[in-house]
Design an enzyme around this catalytic site. Structure first.
Site, PDB file in Angstrom:
ATOM      1  N   VAL A  19       0.862  -1.170   0.000  1.00 52.20           N
ATOM      2  CA  VAL A  19       0.000   0.000   0.000  1.00 52.20           C
ATOM      3  C   VAL A  19       0.896   1.216   0.000  1.00 52.20           C
ATOM      4  O   VAL A  19       1.882   1.282   0.734  1.00 52.20           O
ATOM      5  CB  VAL A  19      -0.913   0.016   1.244  1.00 52.20           C
ATOM      6  CG1 VAL A  19      -1.661   1.335   1.340  1.00 52.20           C
ATOM      7  CG2 VAL A  19      -1.895  -1.143   1.193  1.00 52.20           C
ATOM      8  N   GLY A 212       6.819   6.114  -0.339  1.00 55.36           N
ATOM      9  CA  GLY A 212       8.158   5.607  -0.613  1.00 55.36           C
ATOM     10  C   GLY A 212       8.809   4.935   0.580  1.00 55.36           C
ATOM     11  O   GLY A 212      10.022   4.759   0.614  1.00 55.36           O
ATOM     12  N   ARG A 213       7.986   4.559   1.561  1.00 54.01           N
ATOM     13  CA  ARG A 213       8.476   3.891   2.771  1.00 54.01           C
ATOM     14  C   ARG A 213       9.373   4.793   3.618  1.00 54.01           C
ATOM     15  O   ARG A 213      10.068   4.307   4.508  1.00 54.01           O
ATOM     16  CB  ARG A 213       9.197   2.579   2.426  1.00 54.01           C
ATOM     17  CG  ARG A 213       8.294   1.516   1.774  1.00 54.01           C
ATOM     18  CD  ARG A 213       7.118   1.191   2.689  1.00 54.01           C
ATOM     19  NE  ARG A 213       6.363   0.019   2.260  1.00 54.01           N
ATOM     20  CZ  ARG A 213       5.173   0.083   1.658  1.00 54.01           C
ATOM     21  NH1 ARG A 213       4.636   1.257   1.363  1.00 54.01           N
ATOM     22  NH2 ARG A 213       4.520  -1.012   1.342  1.00 54.01           N
ATOM     23  N   LEU A 214       9.362   6.087   3.374  1.00 52.51           N
ATOM     24  CA  LEU A 214      10.094   7.027   4.226  1.00 52.51           C
ATOM     25  C   LEU A 214       9.155   7.489   5.343  1.00 52.51           C
ATOM     26  O   LEU A 214       8.708   8.641   5.388  1.00 52.51           O
ATOM     27  CB  LEU A 214      10.630   8.202   3.402  1.00 52.51           C
ATOM     28  CG  LEU A 214      11.813   7.874   2.503  1.00 52.51           C
ATOM     29  CD1 LEU A 214      12.233   9.090   1.700  1.00 52.51           C
ATOM     30  CD2 LEU A 214      12.996   7.368   3.339  1.00 52.51           C
ATOM     31  N   HIS A 215       8.860   6.562   6.227  1.00 51.91           N
ATOM     32  CA  HIS A 215       7.880   6.795   7.270  1.00 51.91           C
ATOM     33  C   HIS A 215       8.423   7.740   8.341  1.00 51.91           C
ATOM     34  O   HIS A 215       9.638   7.962   8.448  1.00 51.91           O
ATOM     35  CB  HIS A 215       7.484   5.465   7.917  1.00 51.91           C
ATOM     36  CG  HIS A 215       7.143   4.395   6.933  1.00 51.91           C
ATOM     37  ND1 HIS A 215       6.219   4.584   5.928  1.00 51.91           N
ATOM     38  CD2 HIS A 215       7.617   3.121   6.792  1.00 51.91           C
ATOM     39  CE1 HIS A 215       6.115   3.465   5.216  1.00 51.91           C
ATOM     40  NE2 HIS A 215       6.957   2.573   5.715  1.00 51.91           N
TER      41      HIS A 215
END
Length: 234
Positions: A19, A212-215
């Site tokens: 997601v 971009g998974r840069l949480h």
């Protein structure tokens, strides 16, 4: 072995499931990035607010948390996790209830350190609470017990939680016997083997999903009266 349908195999490809947390269907478009100022008033108000927001959007059991304890019964310590419900929240910590003789109860008696994770995929948020547990007072347990439905009280008396049982029929038989035992009792008492635990955190981490998974990860560390806040890399 029966051949698998390629279409079904493709649909169930776990590695391909993802997601994009930048999608406004997952995160409201107006939501800003989680930062240190969000916990300026302490960790508890933000956790309480996130639970309430999860409830408001229809998340089932928004107070559910995965509780991890340590088992010392094998040749080496090992983690054990299960889902329980948070039934109390205060600046001191999170509270849950269980059978003291259950697997989690015996594990906490041997090693009181535990971790609890709240996860709300619909909001792309998680909170991880880590620290030492302690039993709550009998008065606190009694107050919560008084609010439990009668069926839940009977279930607590009937179940030897975490112990093997021969069949569902056997479990139902014991419940029927317990129901008969308390048939004339209006106020079923708290079992002596049942009660609450307070998970008193020394660390609370807030996680917010981002594209971009840069949480975003913000951790609050508590050492006595000293609190520090810092950002962690995703």
């Amino acid at each position: 072995m029966r051949d698998l349908d390629p279409a079904a195999t493709s649909a169930s490809d776990l590695a391909a499931m993802r997601v994009d947390y930048g999608d406004p269907l997952v995160i409201p478009a107006e939501e800003t990035d989680l930062d240190e100022t969000w916990v300026a008033g302490g960790w508890e108000p933000l956790l309480r607010g996130w639970i309430e927001q999860a409830r408001a959007v229809g998340v089932a059991e928004p107070n559910a948390m995965v509780l991890a304890t340590v088992s010392l019964t094998g040749p080496a310590p090992r983690p054990v996790a299960r889902t329980v419900l948070c039934k109390g929240l205060s600046p001191e910590g999170v509270t849950f209830y269980t059978n003291y003789d259950s697997a989690k109860g015996t594990q906490l008696a041997a090693d009181p350190y535990a971790a609890a994770s709240f996860v709300w995929p619909a909001l792309a948020r998680q909170v991880h609470v880590r620290g030492v547990t302690e039993r709550v007072s009998a008065e606190v347990t009694a107050a919560y017990w008084a609010a439990r439905p009668r069926e839940s009280r009977l279930g607590a008396w009937a179940s030897r939680q975490s112990r093997p049982v021969a069949s569902r029929a056997e479990l139902d038989r014991v419940l029927a016997e317990t129901t008969a035992r308390f048939a004339d009792v209006d106020d079923i008492p708290v079992p002596p083997f049942w009660g609450g635990y307070l998970l008193r955190p020394d660390e609370v981490e807030f996680w917010q999903g981002r594209r971009g998974r840069l949480h975003n990860r913000i951790v609050v560390r508590i050492d006595g009266q000293t609190t520090t806040v810092e950002r962690l890399q995703p």
